[in-house]
Scaffold this motif. Structure first.
Motif, PDB file in Angstrom:
ATOM      1  N   LEU A  38      37.571  33.102  46.393  1.00  0.00           N
ATOM      2  CA  LEU A  38      38.849  33.550  47.270  1.00  0.00           C
ATOM      3  C   LEU A  38      38.661  33.874  48.559  1.00  0.00           C
ATOM      4  CD1 LEU A  38      40.141  35.120  43.936  1.00  0.00           C
ATOM      5  CD2 LEU A  38      41.234  33.244  45.031  1.00  0.00           C
ATOM      6  N   LEU A  39      37.511  34.745  48.689  1.00  0.00           N
ATOM      7  CA  LEU A  39      37.053  35.272  50.078  1.00  0.00           C
ATOM      8  C   LEU A  39      36.876  34.050  50.901  1.00  0.00           C
ATOM      9  CD1 LEU A  39      36.578  37.482  52.168  1.00  0.00           C
ATOM     10  CD2 LEU A  39      34.166  37.489  51.092  1.00  0.00           C
ATOM     11  N   PHE A  40      36.083  33.076  50.838  1.00  0.00           N
ATOM     12  CA  PHE A  40      35.920  31.992  51.600  1.00  0.00           C
ATOM     13  C   PHE A  40      36.908  31.224  51.959  1.00  0.00           C
ATOM     14  CE2 PHE A  40      34.412  27.659  52.078  1.00  0.00           C
ATOM     15  CZ  PHE A  40      33.401  27.634  52.995  1.00  0.00           C
ATOM     16  N   THR A  41      37.894  30.952  50.914  1.00  0.00           N
ATOM     17  CA  THR A  41      38.951  29.910  51.073  1.00  0.00           C
ATOM     18  C   THR A  41      39.926  30.758  52.272  1.00  0.00           C
ATOM     19  OG1 THR A  41      39.757  30.604  48.910  1.00  0.00           O
ATOM     20  CG2 THR A  41      38.646  28.335  49.307  1.00  0.00           C
ATOM     21  N   ARG A  42      40.021  32.253  51.878  1.00  0.00           N
ATOM     22  CA  ARG A  42      41.018  32.904  52.908  1.00  0.00           C
ATOM     23  C   ARG A  42      40.332  32.695  54.242  1.00  0.00           C
ATOM     24  NH1 ARG A  42      41.119  36.925  48.748  1.00  0.00           N
ATOM     25  NH2 ARG A  42      39.744  38.369  50.104  1.00  0.00           N
ATOM     26  N   GLU A  43      39.031  32.980  54.404  1.00  0.00           N
ATOM     27  CA  GLU A  43      38.359  33.108  55.798  1.00  0.00           C
ATOM     28  C   GLU A  43      38.296  31.810  56.494  1.00  0.00           C
ATOM     29  OE1 GLU A  43      34.774  35.247  55.181  1.00  0.00           O
ATOM     30  OE2 GLU A  43      35.905  37.262  55.359  1.00  0.00           O
ATOM     31  N   LEU A  49      37.295  24.343  49.011  1.00  0.00           N
ATOM     32  CA  LEU A  49      36.174  24.765  48.103  1.00  0.00           C
ATOM     33  C   LEU A  49      36.554  24.415  46.674  1.00  0.00           C
ATOM     34  CD1 LEU A  49      33.358  26.516  47.744  1.00  0.00           C
ATOM     35  CD2 LEU A  49      34.929  28.392  47.372  1.00  0.00           C
ATOM     36  N   ILE A  50      35.573  23.763  45.956  1.00  0.00           N
ATOM     37  CA  ILE A  50      35.691  23.625  44.371  1.00  0.00           C
ATOM     38  C   ILE A  50      34.900  24.722  43.896  1.00  0.00           C
ATOM     39  CG2 ILE A  50      35.312  22.280  42.424  1.00  0.00           C
ATOM     40  CD1 ILE A  50      36.319  19.930  44.386  1.00  0.00           C
ATOM     41  N   ALA A  51      35.505  25.821  43.103  1.00  0.00           N
ATOM     42  CA  ALA A  51      34.726  26.807  42.502  1.00  0.00           C
ATOM     43  C   ALA A  51      34.398  26.365  41.057  1.00  0.00           C
ATOM     44  CB  ALA A  51      35.384  28.031  42.549  1.00  0.00           C
ATOM     45  N   ILE A  52      33.594  26.112  40.390  1.00  0.00           N
ATOM     46  CA  ILE A  52      32.997  25.802  38.916  1.00  0.00           C
ATOM     47  C   ILE A  52      32.469  27.175  38.252  1.00  0.00           C
ATOM     48  CG2 ILE A  52      31.766  24.260  37.594  1.00  0.00           C
ATOM     49  CD1 ILE A  52      31.350  22.566  40.148  1.00  0.00           C
ATOM     50  N   GLU A  53      33.240  27.317  37.058  1.00  0.00           N
ATOM     51  CA  GLU A  53      32.631  28.405  36.257  1.00  0.00           C
ATOM     52  C   GLU A  53      32.906  27.699  34.695  1.00  0.00           C
ATOM     53  OE1 GLU A  53      31.218  31.345  34.269  1.00  0.00           O
ATOM     54  OE2 GLU A  53      31.256  30.998  36.579  1.00  0.00           O
ATOM     55  N   ARG A  54      31.596  28.077  34.110  1.00  0.00           N
ATOM     56  CA  ARG A  54      31.388  27.535  32.756  1.00  0.00           C
ATOM     57  C   ARG A  54      32.072  28.544  31.720  1.00  0.00           C
ATOM     58  NH1 ARG A  54      25.621  26.509  30.626  1.00  0.00           N
ATOM     59  NH2 ARG A  54      25.224  28.824  31.136  1.00  0.00           N
ATOM     60  N   THR A  55      31.928  29.967  31.931  1.00  0.00           N
ATOM     61  CA  THR A  55      32.412  30.700  30.841  1.00  0.00           C
ATOM     62  C   THR A  55      33.814  30.863  31.026  1.00  0.00           C
ATOM     63  OG1 THR A  55      30.315  32.115  31.173  1.00  0.00           O
ATOM     64  CG2 THR A  55      32.094  33.255  30.090  1.00  0.00           C
ATOM     65  N   ARG A  56      34.561  30.803  29.870  1.00  0.00           N
ATOM     66  CA  ARG A  56      36.030  30.780  29.999  1.00  0.00           C
ATOM     67  C   ARG A  56      36.447  32.067  30.433  1.00  0.00           C
ATOM     68  NH1 ARG A  56      39.851  27.637  28.682  1.00  0.00           N
ATOM     69  NH2 ARG A  56      42.132  28.615  28.021  1.00  0.00           N
ATOM     70  N   GLU A  57      35.960  33.126  29.732  1.00  0.00           N
ATOM     71  CA  GLU A  57      36.735  34.396  30.288  1.00  0.00           C
ATOM     72  C   GLU A  57      36.751  34.685  31.797  1.00  0.00           C
ATOM     73  OE1 GLU A  57      35.895  39.363  29.650  1.00  0.00           O
ATOM     74  OE2 GLU A  57      34.786  37.838  28.554  1.00  0.00           O
ATOM     75  N   LYS A  58      35.679  34.246  32.376  1.00  0.00           N
ATOM     76  CA  LYS A  58      35.305  34.298  33.798  1.00  0.00           C
ATOM     77  C   LYS A  58      36.483  33.601  34.684  1.00  0.00           C
ATOM     78  CE  LYS A  58      30.792  36.251  33.925  1.00  0.00           C
ATOM     79  NZ  LYS A  58      29.340  35.924  34.201  1.00  0.00           N
ATOM     80  N   PHE A  59      36.290  32.229  34.080  1.00  0.00           N
ATOM     81  CA  PHE A  59      37.400  31.340  34.708  1.00  0.00           C
ATOM     82  C   PHE A  59      38.754  31.755  34.738  1.00  0.00           C
ATOM     83  CE2 PHE A  59      40.109  27.679  33.852  1.00  0.00           C
ATOM     84  CZ  PHE A  59      40.031  26.806  35.118  1.00  0.00           C
ATOM     85  N   VAL A  60      39.172  32.162  33.332  1.00  0.00           N
ATOM     86  CA  VAL A  60      40.609  32.567  33.397  1.00  0.00           C
ATOM     87  C   VAL A  60      40.882  33.549  34.227  1.00  0.00           C
ATOM     88  CG1 VAL A  60      42.191  33.701  31.905  1.00  0.00           C
ATOM     89  CG2 VAL A  60      40.782  31.818  30.967  1.00  0.00           C
ATOM     90  N   ALA A  61      39.782  34.603  34.657  1.00  0.00           N
ATOM     91  CA  ALA A  61      40.151  35.811  35.511  1.00  0.00           C
ATOM     92  C   ALA A  61      40.210  35.130  36.931  1.00  0.00           C
ATOM     93  CB  ALA A  61      39.045  36.810  35.295  1.00  0.00           C
ATOM     94  N   MET A  62      39.223  34.145  37.455  1.00  0.00           N
ATOM     95  CA  MET A  62      39.417  33.472  38.400  1.00  0.00           C
ATOM     96  C   MET A  62      40.665  32.706  38.749  1.00  0.00           C
ATOM     97  SD  MET A  62      36.735  30.825  40.294  1.00  0.00           S
ATOM     98  CE  MET A  62      36.433  29.648  39.095  1.00  0.00           C
ATOM     99  N   GLN A  63      41.030  32.078  37.636  1.00  0.00           N
ATOM    100  CA  GLN A  63      42.435  31.366  37.850  1.00  0.00           C
ATOM    101  C   GLN A  63      43.535  32.251  37.936  1.00  0.00           C
ATOM    102  OE1 GLN A  63      43.625  29.252  34.278  1.00  0.00           O
ATOM    103  NE2 GLN A  63      43.633  27.307  35.420  1.00  0.00           N
ATOM    104  N   LYS A  64      43.585  33.506  37.337  1.00  0.00           N
ATOM    105  CA  LYS A  64      44.603  34.298  37.617  1.00  0.00           C
ATOM    106  C   LYS A  64      44.657  34.811  38.761  1.00  0.00           C
ATOM    107  CE  LYS A  64      45.367  35.641  32.693  1.00  0.00           C
ATOM    108  NZ  LYS A  64      45.148  36.862  31.602  1.00  0.00           N
TER     109      LYS A  64
END
Length: 218
Positions: A38-43, A49-64
């Motif tokens: 989020l910081l990189f794409t703002r700046e 940027l494509i941000a890949i995350e395998r863990t569902r809990e972390k991915f959902v937090a990023m998506q929100k």
């Protein structure tokens, strides 16, 4: 340590896989809750940027959080990075890879990024002059990666100490607050660098790797 050849042809596409276009992009592997993405794409609104995350809990937090901030140049992906990269990315498509504070795999050194056969495939997706940023708070991890860059991958790099006020990821904030030494390697792909996967595209039929080893002709 010797590196065996990665078997890209045996990688199945992730569930619900969606192909992306072939425009130049940046990729973060293991993006966690998305703080850096989020910081990189703002700046860098000019970069996708494509941000890949395998863990569902972390991915959902990023998506929100992405839905709240709304960066149009960020795409979040819930998948294992290896098969996604094999099927989604074209040769020399990526301008930058970010691997920030990966699991150090203390009981399985062969799974560290620069010890993996997959690292050769990753290099085939990187543009000439493109960069991989590898950050860690473990000095031994950085030292081993340096050795692999020198002895196996033959790649130029710069090692940097990360500033104490840096705050790219939640892990980085935690480690720096504890006074730990955080370092990063900025790895560059030089001209005339070749891999066995330079012509490999998973969705283009049968691909035959064209040489016997990763090497630089520079």
């Amino acid at each position: 340590m010797p590196i065996r050849q990665f078997q890209a042809q045996h990688m199945h596409a992730p569930r619900d896989f969606i192909m992306i276009d072939s425009a130049p992009i940046c990729v973060e592997i293991g993006a966690g809750k998305g703080k850096h993405a989020l910081l990189f794409t703002r700046e860098h609104p000019e970069s996708k940027l494509i941000a890949i995350e395998r863990t569902r809990e972390k991915f959902v937090a990023m998506q929100k959080q992405h839905q709240l901030e709304g960066q149009t140049n960020l795409q979040t992906v819930h998948a294992d990075a290896l098969p996604w990269i094999v099927h989604a990315l074209a040769p020399q498509q990526v301008q930058q890879f970010f691997i920030l504070y990966p699991n150090p795999e203390p009981h399985n050194p062969a799974q560290r990024w620069l010890n993996m056969p997959f690292f050769e495939f990753l290099l085939s997706r990187l543009q000439v002059g493109g960069q991989i940023t590898l950050a860690s708070n473990i000095p031994e991890y950085i030292a081993e990666a340096e050795q692999q860059l020198q002895e196996i991958w033959k790649l130029p790099y710069v090692k940097e100490v990360i500033a104490s006020d840096s705050a790219r990821t939640h892990f980085e904030i935690k480690y720096l607050e504890r006074g730990e030494l955080c370092q990063q390697l900025l790895i560059q792909k030089p001209e005339n660098y070749t891999t066995r996967f330079d012509d490999f595209q998973a969705l283009a039929g049968v691909n035959i790797p064209k040489s016997d080893s990763a090497q630089s002709d520079a």
